[in-house]
Scaffold this active site. Structure first.
Site, PDB file in Angstrom:
ATOM      1  N   LYS A   1       0.843  -1.203   0.000  1.00 57.82           N
ATOM      2  CA  LYS A   1       0.000   0.000   0.000  1.00 57.82           C
ATOM      3  C   LYS A   1       0.872   1.245   0.000  1.00 57.82           C
ATOM      4  O   LYS A   1       1.872   1.304   0.730  1.00 57.82           O
ATOM      5  CB  LYS A   1      -0.913  -0.029   1.230  1.00 57.82           C
ATOM      6  CG  LYS A   1      -1.952   1.085   1.271  1.00 57.82           C
ATOM      7  CD  LYS A   1      -2.847   0.953   2.516  1.00 57.82           C
ATOM      8  CE  LYS A   1      -3.894   2.040   2.585  1.00 57.82           C
ATOM      9  NZ  LYS A   1      -4.728   1.949   3.812  1.00 57.82           N
TER      10      LYS A   1
ATOM     11  N   SER B   1      -9.709   2.012   2.938  1.00 57.78           N
ATOM     12  CA  SER B   1      -8.823   2.691   2.033  1.00 57.78           C
ATOM     13  C   SER B   1      -7.790   1.792   1.329  1.00 57.78           C
ATOM     14  O   SER B   1      -7.181   2.238   0.361  1.00 57.78           O
ATOM     15  CB  SER B   1      -8.075   3.786   2.797  1.00 57.78           C
ATOM     16  OG  SER B   1      -7.238   3.218   3.779  1.00 57.78           O
TER      17      SER B   1
ATOM     18  N   SER C   1      -9.909  -0.234   7.188  1.00 60.40           N
ATOM     19  CA  SER C   1      -9.323  -0.153   5.841  1.00 60.40           C
ATOM     20  C   SER C   1      -8.624  -1.398   5.319  1.00 60.40           C
ATOM     21  O   SER C   1      -8.259  -1.436   4.143  1.00 60.40           O
ATOM     22  CB  SER C   1      -8.335   1.002   5.781  1.00 60.40           C
ATOM     23  OG  SER C   1      -9.037   2.193   5.573  1.00 60.40           O
TER      24      SER C   1
HETATM   25  N1  GLN Z   1     -13.042   4.551   6.319  1.00 59.72           N
HETATM   26  C1  GLN Z   1     -12.461   4.972   7.570  1.00 59.72           C
HETATM   27  C2  GLN Z   1     -12.033   6.411   7.467  1.00 59.72           C
HETATM   28  O1  GLN Z   1     -12.189   6.988   6.424  1.00 59.72           O
HETATM   29  C3  GLN Z   1     -11.307   4.090   7.924  1.00 59.72           C
HETATM   30  C4  GLN Z   1     -10.112   4.375   7.127  1.00 59.72           C
HETATM   31  C5  GLN Z   1      -8.943   3.527   7.528  1.00 59.72           C
HETATM   32  O2  GLN Z   1      -9.092   2.516   8.192  1.00 59.72           O
HETATM   33  N2  GLN Z   1      -7.763   3.988   7.151  1.00 59.72           N
HETATM   34  O3  GLN Z   1     -11.558   6.975   8.411  1.00 59.72           O
END
Ligand code: GLN
Length: 485
Positions: free
Chosen positions: A76, A151, A175
């Protein structure tokens, strides 16, 4: 043999027995990326030359190679890689070339993995669909009109699309697990502190954890063997108390599993619930004793998270000011202009929204009402889990309330987007390990089963997840992998 379906462990066995070379394996994955990534867009950058070189070196080293030698891996783009541009899918870091490599990447690289490239994500890991990438969205390999989740959407899509054997992701509020669910792969968010965050670009430091996205549970355990451990460069990392073992092929007898009542009702799609309930029946048939558990404060998890995570983000992202990292805009008019211009041009809308929310929540006069209150909620949620895990060995829920939604469906309404993480966020607030495994398909789209364990219980969590995986027997792949059979 379809090399794009192999698990990491299967690939290693074939390479060790000499039936498959690392060059062949890496070649097959680079070929699939070349053919398919124009549509899927899982990668922001493919390091093909480096990958071929590393694969050739693995073959040359022969039997003496280290343990993960030759495994094509996706990373990532929130993880720093020395010499390879690391963008966090942001204009702010479009040309940022880190001077060091994240500990987690370094560890699997030292064990011989071959890095295929850096994967797409929501900008600075803020989002649930990978649509917040400044470089365009990733598409779901099961249906290119749909999002892969986020994400870590690029990492999940790469594993599902046969564009990597496995991948690294990060999980702050879901995410790793939510994109794993949307893409029909396994995703593990480890206990907070078990994997070093050094070199992980910080979003919300008290939540962020790095973890694996894989094709099965055993692979997740294999990667975890290398990821865990104390790192002097991350003071929140802990010495993992035991070795991570590869789970055995066993059933679930003797396990007490609690369904989180609050996460199987309102707000969860009927199609998701149907697959979930079917999975529960299979767990019972495999010997698990299933009952109902409760996390009474879970309805406050989402609002608390959307105070705490942006608050931490507003502080963490203050470093992107045009002085030390990445983009600098505003010419020579003055330092304030430089800050303003750099941050206005460098950050996308969602990142700006989070910075404003966080700054507001931390501001004088509001701090207690927002940040202080949210911290108290966090403690209540920790206690909820402690109580539930006193009655049950593990807790389960669907990983996400829906299957993969259509591109653009939720971009206009941040709140609906935030709701994608109602099942995963409580786990991050409590710092616990959680895994998503494929539970089945609903109208042709994958549904994830989330399994949650106590702190540092990765070994028993992975063993149970392996038992659940065998009980469920999910064996589907997206069309663009099947066509290579
Ligand atoms: N969707 C959540 C956010 O936007 C979690 C994102 C993540 O785990 N990095 O904060």
């Amino acid at each position: 043999m379809n090399l794009l379906r192999l698990t990491a462990i299967q690939a290693l066995e074939l390479m060790r027995s000499g039936e498959l070379s690392a060059a062949e394996l890496t070649g097959a994955y680079l070929d699939q990326i070349g053919r398919r990534d124009v549509d899927v867009c899982a990668y922001l950058r493919v390091t093909d030359e480096q990958a071929r070189r590393e694969a050739a070196a693995a073959d040359e080293a022969g039997g003496g190679f280290p343990d993960l030698s030759g495994l094509p891996t996706a990373v990532k783009d929130v993880l720093c890689t020395k010499g390879v541009v690391t963008t966090c899918a942001s204009r702010m870091l479009e040309n940022y070339n880190p001077v060091y490599t994240a500990t987690c990447v370094e560890k699997i690289a030292a064990a011989g993995m071959v890095m295929l490239g850096k994967t797409n994500m929501d900008e600075f890991a803020m989002g649930s669909s990978t649509e917040n990438s400044a470089f365009g969205p990733t598409r779901n390999p099961w249906d290119l009109e749909r999002v892969p989740g986020g994400s870590s959407g690029g990492s999940a899509a790469a594993v599902a699309a046969g564009e990597a054997v496995w991948a690294l992701g990060s999980d702050t509020g879901g995410s790793i697990r939510q994109p794993a669910a949307f893409c029909g792969v396994v995703g593990l968010k480890p206990t907070y502190g078990s994997v070093s965050r050094y070199g992980l670009v910080a979003f919300a430091s008290s939540f962020d954890q790095v973890g694996p996205l894989t094709r099965d549970v055993k692979d997740a355990a294999l990667m975890m063997q290398y990821l865990v451990g104390k790192d002097p460069c991350d003071t929140t990392s802990v010495a993992y108390p035991e070795a991570i073992s590869i789970p055995e092929d066993r059933d679930l007898s003797g396990l007490r599993i609690g369904i989180v009542g609050e996460l199987v009702g309102e707000g969860i799609d009927p199609g998701v619930l149907e697959v979930f309930n079917d999975a529960v029946a299979r767990l019972e048939a495999a010997g698990a004793e299933v009952g109902e558990a409760s996390l009474p404060h879970s309805e406050f998890a989402l609002p608390a998270y959307y105070i705490l995570a942006p608050a931490e983000a507003s502080a963490n992202l203050a470093r992107f000011d045009g002085v030390r990292y990445g983009l600098r805009a505003g010419g020579m008019r003055g330092v304030t202009e430089m800050y303003e211009e750099t941050r206005s041009q460098g950050f996308g809308d969602e990142v700006k929204r989070r910075i404003m929310l966080g700054t507001y929540a931390l501001s004088s006069g509001y701090y207690e009402a927002y940040y202080g209150q949210a911290q108290k909620v966090r403690t209540l949620i920790v206690r909820d889990f402690e109580k539930a895990l006193a009655d049950f060995d593990l807790l389960i829920s669907p990983t996400a309330p829906t299957t993969a939604f259509r591109l653009g469906e939720k971009t206009g309404d941040p709140l609906t987007m935030y709701l994608s993480d109602i099942c995963t966020i409580p786990v991050n607030l409590a710092g616990l390990p959680g895994i998503s495994i494929p539970a089945g398909l609903s109208e042709g789209l994958p549904v994830g089963l989330q399994i949650i364990g106590g702190p540092l219980s990765e070994n028993s969590l992975l063993q149970a997840a392996r038992g659940a995986e065998l009980a469920i027997g999910f064996n589907e792949v997206p069309p663009l992998v099947k066509e290579r059979d």
